[in-house]
Design a protein around this motif. Structure first.
Motif, short mmCIF file in Angstrom:
data_model
loop_
_atom_site.label_atom_id
_atom_site.label_comp_id
_atom_site.label_asym_id
_atom_site.label_seq_id
_atom_site.Cartn_x
_atom_site.Cartn_y
_atom_site.Cartn_z
N LYS A 213 0.82 -1.19 0.00
CA LYS A 213 0.00 0.00 0.00
C LYS A 213 0.87 1.26 0.00
N GLU A 214 0.43 2.27 -0.71
CA GLU A 214 1.17 3.52 -0.82
C GLU A 214 1.34 4.18 0.55
N GLY A 215 2.57 4.59 0.86
CA GLY A 215 2.83 5.31 2.09
C GLY A 215 3.10 4.45 3.30
N VAL A 216 3.21 3.13 3.14
CA VAL A 216 3.47 2.24 4.27
C VAL A 216 4.93 2.35 4.68
N GLU A 217 5.17 2.52 5.99
CA GLU A 217 6.54 2.60 6.50
C GLU A 217 7.16 1.20 6.56
N PRO A 218 8.48 1.13 6.50
CA PRO A 218 9.13 -0.18 6.68
C PRO A 218 8.76 -0.77 8.04
N SER A 219 8.48 -2.05 8.05
CA SER A 219 8.15 -2.71 9.31
C SER A 219 9.40 -2.85 10.15
N ARG A 220 9.21 -2.89 11.44
CA ARG A 220 10.35 -3.00 12.34
C ARG A 220 11.00 -4.37 12.19
N PRO A 221 12.30 -4.50 12.48
CA PRO A 221 13.14 -3.51 13.12
C PRO A 221 13.76 -2.50 12.15
N CYS A 222 13.88 -1.27 12.62
CA CYS A 222 14.60 -0.23 11.89
C CYS A 222 15.87 0.08 12.69
N CYS A 223 17.00 -0.27 12.13
CA CYS A 223 18.27 -0.16 12.84
C CYS A 223 19.06 1.05 12.33
N PRO A 224 20.06 1.49 13.09
CA PRO A 224 20.95 2.55 12.60
C PRO A 224 21.61 2.15 11.28
N ILE A 225 21.84 3.13 10.43
CA ILE A 225 22.40 2.89 9.10
C ILE A 225 23.90 3.21 9.13
N ASN A 226 24.72 2.24 8.81
CA ASN A 226 26.18 2.41 8.86
C ASN A 226 26.64 3.26 7.67
N LEU A 227 27.23 4.43 7.96
CA LEU A 227 27.72 5.32 6.92
C LEU A 227 29.23 5.19 6.70
N THR A 228 29.91 4.46 7.57
CA THR A 228 31.37 4.48 7.63
C THR A 228 32.06 4.11 6.32
N PRO A 229 31.65 3.06 5.60
CA PRO A 229 32.42 2.65 4.41
C PRO A 229 32.56 3.72 3.34
N SER A 230 31.61 4.66 3.24
CA SER A 230 31.64 5.65 2.15
C SER A 230 32.10 7.03 2.61
N LEU A 231 32.56 7.16 3.86
CA LEU A 231 32.98 8.47 4.36
C LEU A 231 34.36 8.84 3.85
N LYS A 232 34.61 10.16 3.76
CA LYS A 232 35.89 10.68 3.31
C LYS A 232 36.64 11.32 4.48
N LYS A 233 37.95 11.11 4.49
CA LYS A 233 38.79 11.69 5.53
C LYS A 233 39.24 13.08 5.11
N ASN A 234 39.28 13.99 6.08
CA ASN A 234 39.72 15.38 5.85
C ASN A 234 38.90 16.05 4.74
#
Length: 432
Positions: A213-234
Motif C-alpha cells: 500500500k502507498e505510504g506504508v513505513e518499513p516494518s520493524r526492526p529499523c536499525c541505525p544505518i552504517n555510513l562508515t564505508p563511504s565516508l571521506k577523511k579530511n
C-alpha cells in the motif's frame, strides 16, 4: 520589465544558493537541472536575464529564505551539540516552490532517541534535525553534511577487529519520529534510500514492508544505518536522504557509536545481572505461599528446562525482573534473536523485556548443571526445593530417588501448575 535593482538583487541571491537549491530552481522552471555548480549557476543567471518574471523571482526568494533559515538552525545546533569542525545543513529540495510553513516546521523541540543495547553512543556528530517536507510532494530529499575530526578517524581505524575486517566503532545515521515529548524508537519513512557522498547505502534491500500500500513505513526492526564505508577523511561528507512524505514528521541524526555483539552483551549480563539462589528461592516461596481466601492450595510449580524460543535445553536461563512467572528463556539465544530482529519482548508473557531488565536465574543455572540432559522439566516445591519431572506421568510409578533433590518431598501431579502454557505455539513460531 523588471527593474535593474531587482534583477541585481535576484542575481545575488542565486549566487548564494547551493547545488541542491539551484537544481530545484531550474527544475521548477522546466530547465535542465544536471551538471556541476558552475554550469547550474550560469544556466540560472541566463534564465534571469532572458525570462525573468514574478514566478521566477518568487521562487528565488523562497529558496534564498529557506537557505538563510537553514544557516540559522545550523549555528544553533553547532552552539549546543555539534563540534566546531562539524557543519550541519538539513535543507529540503523539491521540483516546486516550498510551502510558507516549511520554515516553521524546522523549529521543533529537541528529539530524544532511545538507547540501543547493541549501539553505545560515543559522540553526537549531528544532533537530531528535522526532515522538512516541501509543497506536498510525495518524494522528498534532505541533506546532512558534516566533517569528522582526526581523533574520530583514529578511533574508527584503531577499532578494526583482527582477521575480521569489522570495525566496531562506526558512524551511523538514525531516523525517528519528531514528537514534542518522550523518547523515540528508530523508524524509517516510507520509500527511504540513503546516499553517502553519492554512494548508495543499499538499505532499500534490507527493509521489509508489511504491504504494498502507498505510504506504508518499513516494518520493524529499523536499525541505525552504517555510513562508515563511504565516508571521506579530511573532507566534507554529504548524506542524502530520499524519503516519502505521507503526513508524518521525522528527524535524523548522526552518531559515532561503539557496536556490540550478542556475545559481548551476554558477558555484560553475566557480570552484572545475576540473581542469587536465595533471591530465586524467595520468589518461588512467594509464588507458592497459601492464600487464605483460595480454597485450593498450590503445592508445586512446573518449569521447563527447554527454551521457549530455541526449543532446546537452556544454557543461560534468564527472565526480565518485572516478569511474574518463574519460567525462563535462554539469554544467549534471546540476545542473538534481538541482534537480528530487535523486539525485546518476553517469549513467555509477551511483555517488554529490555536488556537492562534481564536477570540470570542462578538457581535454575545450578539445576541445569546438576541434572542429566534427558531431564526436560522440573517442579519447584513449596519449601523452596525442587524435583525432576519424568516424561512418563503414570501415577502408578514411584519417582526415581536419583532424580529427587535431598530436601524435596513427593507431591501429587494434579497440583502442578504448568507455566510453559503462557506461550502460544504461533508466537513461538513467529519469534523463531
Amino acid at each position: 520589465m523588471v527593474m535593474s535593482v531587482e534583477l541585481l538583487e535576484a542575481t545575488n541571491m542565486v549566487e548564494r544558493l547551493r547545488v541542491a537549491e539551484l537544481r530545484s530552481l531550474l527544475s521548477s522552471m522546466g530547465k535542465n537541472s544536471k551538471g556541476l555548480k558552475k554550469e547550474l549557476l550560469q544556466r540560472a543567471t541566463e534564465l534571469l536575464q532572458k525570462e525573468c518574471g514574478p514566478e521566477l523571482l518568487s521562487a528565488i526568494r523562497e529558496l534564498y529564505e529557506l537557505r538563510q533559515s537553514a544557516i540559522i538552525n545550523t549555528r544553533r545546533s553547532q552552539a549546543f551539540a555539534v563540534p566546531p569542525a562539524t557543519k550541519v545543513i538539513a535543507m529540503p529540495t523539491a521540483d516546486c516552490l516550498s510551502e510558507p510553513n516549511a520554515v516553521m516546521d524546522s523549529l521543533v523541540p529537541e528529539v530524544q532517541m532511545i538507547k540501543l543495547p547493541f549501539y553505545r553512543t560515543l559522540k553526537t556528530i549531528v544532533a537530531p534535525v528535522p526532515l522538512v517536507p516541501s509543497c506536498g510532494l510525495k518524494l522528498q530529499t534532505s541533506y546532512i553534511t558534516f566533517c569528522l575530526t582526526s581523533s574520530q578517524w583514529a578511533q574508527i581505524n584503531n577499532s578494526q577487529e583482527p582477521n575480521s575486517g569489522h570495525k566496531p566503532i562506526q558512524v551511523v545515521l538514525r531516523i525517528c519520529y519528531t514528537e514534542s515529548i518522550g523518547v523515540e524508537d528508530d523508524q524509517y519513512p516510507p520509500k527511504i534510500s540513503v546516499l553517502v557522498n553519492g554512494s548508495d547505502c543499499l538499505i532499500q534491500y534490507q527493509v521489509r514492508y508489511s504491504s504494498l500500500k502507498e505510504g506504508v513505513e518499513p516494518s520493524r526492526p529499523c536499525c541505525p544505518i552504517n555510513l562508515t564505508p563511504s565516508l571521506k577523511k579530511n573532507s566534507e561528507n554529504s548524506v542524502t536522504i530520499i524519503w516519502g512524505n505521507y503526513g508524518k514528521r521525522y528527524s535524523a541524526a548522526v552518531y559515532l557509536v561503539r557496536v556490540f555483539s550478542s556475545t559481548e552483551l551476554l558477558e555484560q549480563l553475566q557480570n552484572r545481572a545475576m540473581a542469587s539462589k536465595e533471591q530465586c528461592r524467595l520468589k518461588i516461596c512467594e509464588k507458592l505461599c497459601c492464600d487464605p481466601e483460595n480454597e485450593i492450595a498450590t503445592t508445586g510449580l512446573q518449569v521447563s528446562l527447554m527454551c521457549p524460543l530455541a526449543k532446546t535445553r537452556m544454557s543461560v536461563p534468564c527472565r526480565a525482573q518485572p516478569c511474574a512467572h518463574l519460567q525462563c528463556f535462554d539469554a544467549e539465544f534471546y540476545l542473538q534473536m534481538n541482534e537480528r530482529k530487535p523486539s525485546w519482548t518476553c517469549p513467555v508473557c509477551h511483555k517488554p523485556a529490555a536488556f537492562e531488565a534481564l536477570q540470570i536465574d542462578s538457581l535454575l543455572s545450578s539445576i541445569l548443571q546438576s541434572t542429566e540432559e534427558a531431564v526436560k522439566e522440573i517442579e519447584y516445591l513449596s519449601n523452596g526445593s525442587w524435583r525432576a519431572v519424568r516424561e512418563e506421568r503414570e501415577s502408578s510409578k514411584t519417582p526415581d530417588p536419583s532424580l529427587l533433590n535431598l530436601n524435596s518431598h513427593p507431591v501429587l501431579l494434579e497440583d502442578v501448575v504448568d507455566l510453559t502454557q503462557c506461550s502460544s505455539d504461533d508466537d513461538d513460531d513467529d519469534q523463531r
